[in-house]
Scaffold this motif. Structure first.
Motif, PDB file in Angstrom:
ATOM      1  N   ASP A 129      14.981  31.526 -15.007  1.00  0.00           N
ATOM      2  CA  ASP A 129      13.252  31.719 -15.963  1.00  0.00           C
ATOM      3  C   ASP A 129      13.628  31.939 -17.243  1.00  0.00           C
ATOM      4  O   ASP A 129      12.772  31.170 -17.859  1.00  0.00           O
ATOM      5  CB  ASP A 129      12.432  32.751 -14.955  1.00  0.00           C
ATOM      6  N   TYR A 173      14.505  28.746 -18.905  1.00  0.00           N
ATOM      7  CA  TYR A 173      13.258  27.938 -19.176  1.00  0.00           C
ATOM      8  C   TYR A 173      12.350  28.509 -20.222  1.00  0.00           C
ATOM      9  O   TYR A 173      11.760  27.464 -20.943  1.00  0.00           O
ATOM     10  CB  TYR A 173      12.523  27.583 -17.920  1.00  0.00           C
ATOM     11  N   GLU A 174      12.175  29.539 -20.319  1.00  0.00           N
ATOM     12  CA  GLU A 174      11.454  30.185 -21.519  1.00  0.00           C
ATOM     13  C   GLU A 174      12.200  29.758 -22.832  1.00  0.00           C
ATOM     14  O   GLU A 174      11.290  29.141 -23.636  1.00  0.00           O
ATOM     15  CB  GLU A 174      11.317  31.550 -21.414  1.00  0.00           C
ATOM     16  N   GLU A 184       4.756  19.624 -20.737  1.00  0.00           N
ATOM     17  CA  GLU A 184       4.159  19.939 -19.378  1.00  0.00           C
ATOM     18  C   GLU A 184       5.160  19.420 -18.463  1.00  0.00           C
ATOM     19  O   GLU A 184       5.258  20.016 -17.364  1.00  0.00           O
ATOM     20  CB  GLU A 184       2.907  18.808 -19.187  1.00  0.00           C
ATOM     21  N   ARG A 207       7.262  22.392 -18.135  1.00  0.00           N
ATOM     22  CA  ARG A 207       6.504  23.521 -17.168  1.00  0.00           C
ATOM     23  C   ARG A 207       6.397  23.240 -15.726  1.00  0.00           C
ATOM     24  O   ARG A 207       6.618  24.308 -15.026  1.00  0.00           O
ATOM     25  CB  ARG A 207       5.181  23.805 -17.846  1.00  0.00           C
ATOM     26  N   ARG A 208       6.312  21.987 -15.556  1.00  0.00           N
ATOM     27  CA  ARG A 208       6.298  21.675 -14.017  1.00  0.00           C
ATOM     28  C   ARG A 208       7.626  21.766 -13.432  1.00  0.00           C
ATOM     29  O   ARG A 208       7.718  22.336 -12.284  1.00  0.00           O
ATOM     30  CB  ARG A 208       5.785  20.347 -14.017  1.00  0.00           C
ATOM     31  N   GLU A 209       8.740  21.413 -14.041  1.00  0.00           N
ATOM     32  CA  GLU A 209      10.117  21.851 -13.400  1.00  0.00           C
ATOM     33  C   GLU A 209      10.285  23.324 -13.401  1.00  0.00           C
ATOM     34  O   GLU A 209      10.786  23.434 -12.170  1.00  0.00           O
ATOM     35  CB  GLU A 209      10.939  20.874 -14.258  1.00  0.00           C
ATOM     36  N   ARG A 210       9.907  24.053 -14.248  1.00  0.00           N
ATOM     37  CA  ARG A 210      10.094  25.519 -13.969  1.00  0.00           C
ATOM     38  C   ARG A 210       9.426  25.803 -13.126  1.00  0.00           C
ATOM     39  O   ARG A 210       9.836  26.819 -12.369  1.00  0.00           O
ATOM     40  CB  ARG A 210       9.441  25.823 -15.525  1.00  0.00           C
ATOM     41  N   ARG A 211       8.060  25.608 -12.800  1.00  0.00           N
ATOM     42  CA  ARG A 211       7.287  26.142 -11.701  1.00  0.00           C
ATOM     43  C   ARG A 211       7.967  25.790 -10.263  1.00  0.00           C
ATOM     44  O   ARG A 211       8.203  26.570  -9.400  1.00  0.00           O
ATOM     45  CB  ARG A 211       5.872  25.540 -11.739  1.00  0.00           C
ATOM     46  N   GLU A 212       8.283  24.302 -10.187  1.00  0.00           N
ATOM     47  CA  GLU A 212       8.751  23.750  -8.997  1.00  0.00           C
ATOM     48  C   GLU A 212      10.301  24.442  -8.635  1.00  0.00           C
ATOM     49  O   GLU A 212      10.585  24.759  -7.502  1.00  0.00           O
ATOM     50  CB  GLU A 212       8.916  22.449  -8.742  1.00  0.00           C
ATOM     51  N   ALA A 242      11.024  27.804  -9.535  1.00  0.00           N
ATOM     52  CA  ALA A 242      10.899  29.085  -9.104  1.00  0.00           C
ATOM     53  C   ALA A 242      10.512  28.919  -7.885  1.00  0.00           C
ATOM     54  O   ALA A 242      10.877  29.949  -7.092  1.00  0.00           O
ATOM     55  CB  ALA A 242       9.953  29.387 -10.229  1.00  0.00           C
ATOM     56  N   ALA A 243       9.609  28.018  -7.398  1.00  0.00           N
ATOM     57  CA  ALA A 243       9.328  28.085  -6.001  1.00  0.00           C
ATOM     58  C   ALA A 243      10.414  27.667  -5.183  1.00  0.00           C
ATOM     59  O   ALA A 243      10.521  28.593  -4.080  1.00  0.00           O
ATOM     60  CB  ALA A 243       8.136  26.913  -5.804  1.00  0.00           C
TER      61      ALA A 243
END
Length: 211
Positions: free
Chosen positions: A49, A52-53, A181, A184-189, A191-192
């Motif tokens: 994470d 990604y930041e 964007e 950010r979507r790859e980062r969220r997915e 992380a999930a």
């Protein structure tokens, strides 16, 4: 990359007071080989994470980032390369996006804008290693030279002679195609996926060597 280095990268790209930034490594044996294999699972998630930041801050910084890729760039290292604005590779550079085999999407957010949709799919799904010469041929790096550190410095020096506000506008406009964007979507997915929120059976367990 361990947690200390990841935190240092986030801090360094927080608000760089520079006309241009060069991102390189301390030796020619590797640019960046991804996550530290010795990390325990919670630290792997945290470091991923933080990386990604870092990528996001690199994209949002008005200062262009020049990557000097002297050796292999794998996983998180490959993402550091594509998050840079310009990439100078040495003859020993190797780039590899190892993701779906470990339950992750790695670099899918940025590859399409560099190499096109088809090649992006190939690099992500085959997870194959790309040589310096092939990377230059497909647009994954901008040039190959025997001394990438010196070439990156020359390129950065040229940038410092330009109007700083105009350079920032160029960077902002080039990256205005939804790149942030997608990141950010790859980062969220991812992380999930790390947390197990993806339905069981849809993805293998993430390995520990890619961010």
């Amino acid at each position: 990359v361990d947690r200390e280095l990841a935190e240092s990268l986030v801090e360094a790209f927080g608000s760089p007071d520079a006309a241009v930034v060069i991102l390189g490594s301390s030796g020619s044996e590797a640019f960046c080989a991804g996550l530290d294999l010795a990390l325990e699972a919670p630290d792997r998630v945290a470091v991923s994470d933080l990386l990604y930041e870092t990528y996001e801050r690199m994209l949002m910084s008005p200062a262009p980032v020049v990557a000097a890729i002297a050796g292999p760039a794998i996983g998180g290292g490959a993402q550091l390369a594509i998050a840079s604005d310009l990439r100078v590779a040495g003859p020993n550079a190797r780039i590899r996006f190892a993701g779906p085999g470990h339950g992750l999407a790695v670099g899918a957010w940025g590859l399409g804008s560099l190499v096109g949709r088809g090649r992006a799919m190939d690099l992500c799904l085959s997870m194959r290693e790309v040589s310096a010469d092939e990377a230059a041929a497909i647009g994954l790096v901008d040039r190959v030279t025997d001394d990438p550190d010196a070439a990156a410095l020359r390129l950065a020096t040229q940038v410092t002679r330009l109007d700083r506000a105009a350079v920032a506008r160029v960077k902002r406009l080039v990256a205005s195609d939804g790149l942030l964007e997608s990141l950010r979507r790859e980062r969220r997915e991812n992380a999930a996926a790390w947390s197990g929120e993806i339905p069981e059976g849809s993805l293998p367990v993430p390995a520990r060597d890619d961010a």
